[in-house]
Design a protein around this motif. Structure first.
Motif, PDB file in Angstrom:
ATOM      1  N   MET A 100     -13.654   3.850   1.660  1.00  0.00           N
ATOM      2  CA  MET A 100     -12.824   3.785   1.282  1.00  0.00           C
ATOM      3  C   MET A 100     -12.271   2.604   1.570  1.00  0.00           C
ATOM      4  SD  MET A 100      -8.862   5.293   0.183  1.00  0.00           S
ATOM      5  CE  MET A 100      -7.719   4.225   0.690  1.00  0.00           C
ATOM      6  N   ASP A 101     -11.634   1.990   2.630  1.00  0.00           N
ATOM      7  CA  ASP A 101     -11.331   0.455   2.832  1.00  0.00           C
ATOM      8  C   ASP A 101     -11.698  -0.826   2.225  1.00  0.00           C
ATOM      9  OD1 ASP A 101      -8.850   1.425   3.289  1.00  0.00           O
ATOM     10  OD2 ASP A 101      -9.547   1.115   5.496  1.00  0.00           O
ATOM     11  N   PHE A 102     -13.524  -0.242   2.796  1.00  0.00           N
ATOM     12  CA  PHE A 102     -14.635  -1.372   2.170  1.00  0.00           C
ATOM     13  C   PHE A 102     -14.412  -1.564   1.275  1.00  0.00           C
ATOM     14  CE2 PHE A 102     -18.668  -3.614   2.062  1.00  0.00           C
ATOM     15  CZ  PHE A 102     -18.614  -4.199   2.772  1.00  0.00           C
ATOM     16  N   VAL A 103     -14.880  -0.348   0.374  1.00  0.00           N
ATOM     17  CA  VAL A 103     -14.943  -0.397  -1.151  1.00  0.00           C
ATOM     18  C   VAL A 103     -13.380  -1.450  -1.793  1.00  0.00           C
ATOM     19  CG1 VAL A 103     -15.288   0.991  -3.044  1.00  0.00           C
ATOM     20  CG2 VAL A 103     -16.674   1.160  -0.763  1.00  0.00           C
ATOM     21  N   GLN A 104     -12.667  -0.985  -1.552  1.00  0.00           N
ATOM     22  CA  GLN A 104     -11.774  -2.063  -1.958  1.00  0.00           C
ATOM     23  C   GLN A 104     -11.010  -3.400  -1.738  1.00  0.00           C
ATOM     24  OE1 GLN A 104      -8.106   0.640  -0.196  1.00  0.00           O
ATOM     25  NE2 GLN A 104      -8.569   1.573  -2.756  1.00  0.00           N
ATOM     26  N   MET A 105     -12.380  -3.630  -0.662  1.00  0.00           N
ATOM     27  CA  MET A 105     -12.392  -5.111   0.104  1.00  0.00           C
ATOM     28  C   MET A 105     -13.398  -5.874  -0.619  1.00  0.00           C
ATOM     29  SD  MET A 105     -12.266  -6.160   3.726  1.00  0.00           S
ATOM     30  CE  MET A 105     -14.400  -5.131   3.984  1.00  0.00           C
ATOM     31  N   ALA A 106     -14.543  -5.198  -0.716  1.00  0.00           N
ATOM     32  CA  ALA A 106     -15.145  -5.900  -1.260  1.00  0.00           C
ATOM     33  C   ALA A 106     -15.555  -5.515  -2.615  1.00  0.00           C
ATOM     34  CB  ALA A 106     -16.331  -4.948  -0.942  1.00  0.00           C
ATOM     35  N   VAL A 107     -14.598  -4.936  -3.860  1.00  0.00           N
ATOM     36  CA  VAL A 107     -14.370  -4.380  -5.277  1.00  0.00           C
ATOM     37  C   VAL A 107     -13.028  -4.735  -5.399  1.00  0.00           C
ATOM     38  CG1 VAL A 107     -14.937  -3.409  -7.121  1.00  0.00           C
ATOM     39  CG2 VAL A 107     -16.649  -3.404  -5.207  1.00  0.00           C
ATOM     40  N   THR A 110     -10.961  -1.827  -7.551  1.00  0.00           N
ATOM     41  CA  THR A 110     -10.534  -1.049  -6.689  1.00  0.00           C
ATOM     42  C   THR A 110      -9.463  -0.383  -6.504  1.00  0.00           C
ATOM     43  OG1 THR A 110     -12.326  -1.438  -4.867  1.00  0.00           O
ATOM     44  CG2 THR A 110     -13.350  -0.232  -6.991  1.00  0.00           C
ATOM     45  N   GLU A 111      -8.724  -1.674  -5.337  1.00  0.00           N
ATOM     46  CA  GLU A 111      -7.518  -1.857  -5.006  1.00  0.00           C
ATOM     47  C   GLU A 111      -6.294  -0.892  -5.823  1.00  0.00           C
ATOM     48  OE1 GLU A 111      -5.168  -1.414  -2.252  1.00  0.00           O
ATOM     49  OE2 GLU A 111      -6.244  -1.962  -2.136  1.00  0.00           O
ATOM     50  N   LEU A 112      -5.838   0.744  -5.395  1.00  0.00           N
ATOM     51  CA  LEU A 112      -5.260   0.853  -6.291  1.00  0.00           C
ATOM     52  C   LEU A 112      -3.743   1.009  -5.902  1.00  0.00           C
ATOM     53  CD1 LEU A 112      -6.967   4.304  -6.088  1.00  0.00           C
ATOM     54  CD2 LEU A 112      -6.322   2.774  -7.866  1.00  0.00           C
ATOM     55  N   GLY A 113      -3.185   0.155  -4.429  1.00  0.00           N
ATOM     56  CA  GLY A 113      -1.526  -0.123  -4.516  1.00  0.00           C
ATOM     57  C   GLY A 113      -1.451   0.950  -2.777  1.00  0.00           C
ATOM     58  N   TRP A 114      -0.045   0.291  -1.954  1.00  0.00           N
ATOM     59  CA  TRP A 114      -0.073   1.206  -0.852  1.00  0.00           C
ATOM     60  C   TRP A 114       0.097   2.544  -1.059  1.00  0.00           C
ATOM     61  CZ3 TRP A 114      -1.423  -0.303   3.420  1.00  0.00           C
ATOM     62  CH2 TRP A 114      -2.047  -1.616   3.672  1.00  0.00           C
ATOM     63  N   VAL A 115       0.627   3.282  -2.388  1.00  0.00           N
ATOM     64  CA  VAL A 115       1.088   4.163  -2.760  1.00  0.00           C
ATOM     65  C   VAL A 115       0.199   5.226  -2.560  1.00  0.00           C
ATOM     66  CG1 VAL A 115       2.794   6.197  -3.488  1.00  0.00           C
ATOM     67  CG2 VAL A 115       3.927   4.040  -2.954  1.00  0.00           C
ATOM     68  N   PRO A 116      -0.766   4.925  -4.086  1.00  0.00           N
ATOM     69  CA  PRO A 116      -1.733   5.657  -3.841  1.00  0.00           C
ATOM     70  C   PRO A 116      -2.563   5.787  -3.213  1.00  0.00           C
ATOM     71  CG  PRO A 116      -1.403   3.945  -5.845  1.00  0.00           C
ATOM     72  CD  PRO A 116      -0.392   3.655  -4.498  1.00  0.00           C
TER      73      PRO A 116
END
Length: 138
Positions: A100-107, A110-116
């Motif tokens: 999850m972290d890698f996908v959000q970092m690479a794309v 896809t980062e939704l924010g801290w709460v989600p």
């Protein structure tokens, strides 16, 4: 009966610690990858700042997931369900975190924010823990 419940709780505690360690390891790996490959670092001090802030966030998220695993496992133990294959369950928690972290970092889209993100991590930890439980033999 009481001894069986105590044994289930001991397994839950060990599992919560193991899940925390696996999530922390995934977070540390992502922190290093992020610092050296994905972040803009204008100088040595900014590299240290980025790495330390990433590591702090990773450890705090891992501690939160460990707490969620402990509470979920405790509730399951109270309901008479024991955790099975806890080593694999902890590894699954860490693997999900890493992916999850890698996908959000690479794309970044896809980062939704801290709460989600926190809600997703908690929900996945609950689901992995629940799926790893079995009804105890009476």
């Amino acid at each position: 009966m009481a001894n069986d419940a105590g044994g289930r709780m001991k397994v839950v505690i060990y599992y919560a610690v193991w899940a925390t360690l696996c999530a922390a390891a995934a977070g540390v790996a992502i922190s290093f990858i992020h610092t050296w490959f994905f972040s803009y670092n204008p100088g040595r001090s900014w590299v240290v700042h980025t790495l330390v802030s990433d590591l702090v966030a990773a450890v705090l998220l891992a501690a939160g997931q460990g707490a969620v695993a402990l509470v979920t496992g405790s509730l399951l133990a109270h309901l008479g369900r024991g955790l099975q294959q806890t080593v694999l369950l902890g590894l699954l928690v860490g693997a999900f975190d890493f992916v999850m972290d890698f996908v959000q970092m690479a794309v970044p889209a896809t980062e939704l924010g801290w709460v989600p993100d926190i809600l997703i991590l908690a929900a996945v930890t609950i689901a992995i823990t629940a799926l790893g439980s079995r009804a105890s033999a009476a």
